[in-house]
Scaffold this motif. Structure first.
Motif, PDB file in Angstrom:
ATOM      1  N   ILE A  73       0.756  -1.305   0.075  1.00  0.00           N
ATOM      2  CA  ILE A  73       0.011   0.046   0.029  1.00  0.00           C
ATOM      3  C   ILE A  73       0.838   1.247   0.096  1.00  0.00           C
ATOM      4  CG2 ILE A  73      -1.782   1.395   1.264  1.00  0.00           C
ATOM      5  CD1 ILE A  73      -2.671  -1.292   2.470  1.00  0.00           C
ATOM      6  N   ALA A  74       1.857   0.985   0.781  1.00  0.00           N
ATOM      7  CA  ALA A  74       3.048   2.293   0.720  1.00  0.00           C
ATOM      8  C   ALA A  74       3.553   2.746  -0.287  1.00  0.00           C
ATOM      9  CB  ALA A  74       3.788   2.100   1.913  1.00  0.00           C
ATOM     10  N   GLN A  75       3.860   1.673  -1.235  1.00  0.00           N
ATOM     11  CA  GLN A  75       4.447   1.846  -2.522  1.00  0.00           C
ATOM     12  C   GLN A  75       3.502   2.566  -3.483  1.00  0.00           C
ATOM     13  OE1 GLN A  75       5.036  -1.826  -4.671  1.00  0.00           O
ATOM     14  NE2 GLN A  75       7.006  -1.098  -5.314  1.00  0.00           N
ATOM     15  N   ALA A  76       2.025   2.604  -3.090  1.00  0.00           N
ATOM     16  CA  ALA A  76       1.204   3.368  -3.879  1.00  0.00           C
ATOM     17  C   ALA A  76       1.001   4.867  -3.582  1.00  0.00           C
ATOM     18  CB  ALA A  76      -0.171   2.701  -3.985  1.00  0.00           C
ATOM     19  N   MET A  77       1.667   5.005  -2.186  1.00  0.00           N
ATOM     20  CA  MET A  77       1.444   6.387  -1.738  1.00  0.00           C
ATOM     21  C   MET A  77       2.390   7.348  -2.296  1.00  0.00           C
ATOM     22  SD  MET A  77      -1.364   6.330   0.098  1.00  0.00           S
ATOM     23  CE  MET A  77      -2.111   5.090   0.783  1.00  0.00           C
ATOM     24  N   THR A  78       1.984   8.485  -3.100  1.00  0.00           N
ATOM     25  CA  THR A  78       3.013   9.370  -3.489  1.00  0.00           C
ATOM     26  C   THR A  78       2.335  10.816  -2.700  1.00  0.00           C
ATOM     27  OG1 THR A  78       1.729   9.976  -5.332  1.00  0.00           O
ATOM     28  CG2 THR A  78       3.407   8.174  -5.596  1.00  0.00           C
ATOM     29  N   LEU A  79       3.081  11.889  -2.973  1.00  0.00           N
ATOM     30  CA  LEU A  79       2.653  13.237  -2.703  1.00  0.00           C
ATOM     31  C   LEU A  79       1.434  13.717  -3.454  1.00  0.00           C
ATOM     32  CD1 LEU A  79       5.923  15.266  -2.188  1.00  0.00           C
ATOM     33  CD2 LEU A  79       4.378  14.423  -0.344  1.00  0.00           C
ATOM     34  N   THR A  80       1.355  13.295  -4.604  1.00  0.00           N
ATOM     35  CA  THR A  80       0.071  13.605  -5.348  1.00  0.00           C
ATOM     36  C   THR A  80      -1.157  12.864  -4.823  1.00  0.00           C
ATOM     37  OG1 THR A  80       1.427  14.029  -7.474  1.00  0.00           O
ATOM     38  CG2 THR A  80      -0.909  13.831  -7.813  1.00  0.00           C
ATOM     39  N   VAL A  81      -0.999  11.575  -4.640  1.00  0.00           N
ATOM     40  CA  VAL A  81      -2.051  10.806  -4.198  1.00  0.00           C
ATOM     41  C   VAL A  81      -2.435  11.222  -2.730  1.00  0.00           C
ATOM     42  CG1 VAL A  81      -2.479   8.448  -3.054  1.00  0.00           C
ATOM     43  CG2 VAL A  81      -1.482   8.567  -5.401  1.00  0.00           C
ATOM     44  N   LEU A  82      -1.464  11.464  -1.896  1.00  0.00           N
ATOM     45  CA  LEU A  82      -1.834  11.894  -0.441  1.00  0.00           C
ATOM     46  C   LEU A  82      -2.499  13.528  -0.725  1.00  0.00           C
ATOM     47  CD1 LEU A  82       1.346  11.089   1.620  1.00  0.00           C
ATOM     48  CD2 LEU A  82      -0.637  10.062   1.469  1.00  0.00           C
ATOM     49  N   SER A  83      -2.357  14.279  -1.524  1.00  0.00           N
ATOM     50  CA  SER A  83      -2.912  15.415  -1.926  1.00  0.00           C
ATOM     51  C   SER A  83      -4.476  15.288  -2.225  1.00  0.00           C
ATOM     52  CB  SER A  83      -2.194  16.501  -2.788  1.00  0.00           C
ATOM     53  OG  SER A  83      -2.887  17.679  -3.099  1.00  0.00           O
ATOM     54  N   THR A  84      -4.684  14.192  -3.046  1.00  0.00           N
ATOM     55  CA  THR A  84      -5.836  14.031  -3.677  1.00  0.00           C
ATOM     56  C   THR A  84      -6.814  13.345  -2.522  1.00  0.00           C
ATOM     57  OG1 THR A  84      -5.016  13.515  -5.793  1.00  0.00           O
ATOM     58  CG2 THR A  84      -7.304  12.489  -5.185  1.00  0.00           C
ATOM     59  N   LEU A 220       2.586   2.580   7.303  1.00  0.00           N
ATOM     60  CA  LEU A 220       2.905   3.969   7.928  1.00  0.00           C
ATOM     61  C   LEU A 220       4.414   4.258   7.759  1.00  0.00           C
ATOM     62  CD1 LEU A 220       0.796   4.109  10.933  1.00  0.00           C
ATOM     63  CD2 LEU A 220       0.454   5.388   8.893  1.00  0.00           C
ATOM     64  N   LEU A 221       5.131   3.493   8.250  1.00  0.00           N
ATOM     65  CA  LEU A 221       6.804   3.598   7.816  1.00  0.00           C
ATOM     66  C   LEU A 221       6.939   3.444   6.475  1.00  0.00           C
ATOM     67  CD1 LEU A 221       8.261   1.048  10.519  1.00  0.00           C
ATOM     68  CD2 LEU A 221       7.914   3.550  10.628  1.00  0.00           C
ATOM     69  N   GLY A 222       6.402   2.555   5.610  1.00  0.00           N
ATOM     70  CA  GLY A 222       6.720   2.713   4.187  1.00  0.00           C
ATOM     71  C   GLY A 222       6.280   3.893   3.424  1.00  0.00           C
ATOM     72  N   THR A 223       5.128   4.459   3.962  1.00  0.00           N
ATOM     73  CA  THR A 223       4.603   5.646   3.255  1.00  0.00           C
ATOM     74  C   THR A 223       5.651   6.844   3.412  1.00  0.00           C
ATOM     75  OG1 THR A 223       2.296   4.927   3.464  1.00  0.00           O
ATOM     76  CG2 THR A 223       2.806   7.504   3.269  1.00  0.00           C
ATOM     77  N   VAL A 224       6.414   6.914   4.508  1.00  0.00           N
ATOM     78  CA  VAL A 224       7.035   7.777   4.948  1.00  0.00           C
ATOM     79  C   VAL A 224       8.490   7.760   4.292  1.00  0.00           C
ATOM     80  CG1 VAL A 224       8.773   8.772   6.675  1.00  0.00           C
ATOM     81  CG2 VAL A 224       6.417   8.255   7.435  1.00  0.00           C
ATOM     82  N   ALA A 225       8.883   6.647   4.166  1.00  0.00           N
ATOM     83  CA  ALA A 225       9.960   6.321   3.292  1.00  0.00           C
ATOM     84  C   ALA A 225       9.776   6.675   1.795  1.00  0.00           C
ATOM     85  CB  ALA A 225      10.570   4.744   3.260  1.00  0.00           C
ATOM     86  N   GLN A 226       8.519   6.159   1.402  1.00  0.00           N
ATOM     87  CA  GLN A 226       8.351   6.235   0.006  1.00  0.00           C
ATOM     88  C   GLN A 226       8.034   7.661  -0.418  1.00  0.00           C
ATOM     89  OE1 GLN A 226       7.635   4.297  -2.589  1.00  0.00           O
ATOM     90  NE2 GLN A 226       6.422   5.237  -4.111  1.00  0.00           N
TER      91      GLN A 226
END
Length: 358
Positions: A73-84, A220-226
């Motif tokens: 899941i974290a692999q799919a989390m980018t700044l654009t995605v989080l903004s959306t 959560l950890l992976g999202t931060v790293a990603q």
């Protein structure tokens, strides 16, 4: 009986089960069934547990599988995605409220007419992570065996319905995406090692602190790293398929002959309640399409009362918006953990008394 004809050795039983799971997974993937690597082992394990039994998957493997999905899941989390996601939070809150209201209505109908103890039925219909709901129900003096059966019956119904909906919408179940190809150089191997470390550390830190912590910790950890660009997450396809299988086998083996005997009288009501809740959530997803400017499949998976891990697997295999699915499922999970006891007490108030049942 069939169980008497199977070798008593646990090793031989595991060999039989794993071989059947691998075959079922291969067949479903060949016909492009979404989440075939999850559904195949799960279906085989249900049949195995009920007809043969004698096996139980170590919980550490189930948690490991959840950790892999969390990092996926974290692999799919980018700044654009989080903004959306941040821009869509009002609609997400609305979707969560709608799902919880619908599950409460179904729970009230079940405790009123399904012949199950009020508190037990209430926890069984609560749409959170199944393992977390079972643990919380035991603390509330409900019957954890019946709660577990109700939760996993719904999980199986949701997974099967999600896969069929995806299939009939014409979405390919092909999962061999380039992002899951292992890069066999020093950078790739280092990224893979760090990815595994994130899974282990995330599970270790969050497993006892958060509901479904084995999944949410690595996520959560992976999202931060990603997002920070620290590493390029490496999750080769064989590791993903092993994780899918661990989750499917764990869920499937929760069903055995004794469990089926305990709930036979109410099984039809459990199944009906699951189907009703799935249908209600599908209608709510249809209404949310114009609000969230997303496609029906994504919102169907996001509002479905299944687990965060299983819905994410289907979302990945069907190319739905994984970020929205994960965000909505996680939001509902945290909400249910916070208000679950109050929901269960409210639903239990509608249980029929012995005098009403006469």
């Amino acid at each position: 009986m069939l169980a008497d004809q199977i070798p008593a050795s646990p090793a031989l039983r595991w060999l039989l089960l794993l071989s059947a799971c691998a075959l079922a997974s291969l067949v479903l993937q060949l016909v492009h069934m979404p989440a075939g690597a999850l559904i195949g082992p799960m279906a085989v394990s249900v049949v195995f547990g009920v007809t043969i039994g004698g096996l139980k998957l170590p919980r550490v493997l189930f948690k490991g599988g959840q950790g892999v999905i969390g990092l996926l899941i974290a692999q799919a989390m980018t700044l654009t995605v989080l903004s959306t996601i941040a821009d869509s939070w009002p609609a997400m809150v609305l979707a969560t409220v709608v799902t919880l209201v619908l599950s409460t209505v179904v729970g009230i109908l079940l405790v009123r007419y399904g012949g199950l103890p009020g508190t037990t039925a209430a926890w069984g219909t609560t749409p959170g992570a199944a393992a977390a709901m079972v643990a919380m129900s035991e603390q509330a003096n409900a019957d954890p065996r019946i709660v577990a059966t109700m939760q996993y019956v719904r999980v199986i119904c949701v997974i099967m319905a999600g896969a069929l909906v995806s299939h009939f919408l014409g979405v390919s179940g092909e999962s061999h995406a380039p992002s899951h190809a292992m890069t066999w150089n020093l950078h790739g191997l280092l990224s893979f090692a760090v990815s595994i470390a994130l899974i282990v550390v995330g599970i270790f830190i969050c497993d006892r602190l958060l509901p479904a912590g084995a999944l949410l910790g690595p996520m959560l950890l992976g999202t931060v790293a990603q997002v920070s660009g620290v590493i390029d997450i490496q999750l080769p396809l064989p590791l993903l398929e092993a994780a899918y299988a661990c989750i499917g086998i764990y869920v499937g083996l929760r069903f055995d002959r004794q469990t089926v005997r305990n709930v036979t009288h109410a099984f039809k009501w459990m199944f009906l309640a699951s189907i009703m809740l799935i249908a209600f959530c599908a209608l709510s997803a249809l209404m949310l399409v114009p609000l969230m400017h997303s496609d029906f499949l994504t919102l169907y998976l996001a509002t479905s009362p299944g687990g965060l891990d299983s819905m994410t697997i289907i979302a990945l295999d069907t190319h739905a918006d994984v970020a929205i699915v994960a965000a909505l499922q996680a939001l509902r999970l945290f909400t249910v953990v916070l208000i679950g006891p109050a929901m269960a007490r409210f639903i239990a108030r509608f249980a029929r008394t012995p005098s009403n049942q006469a």
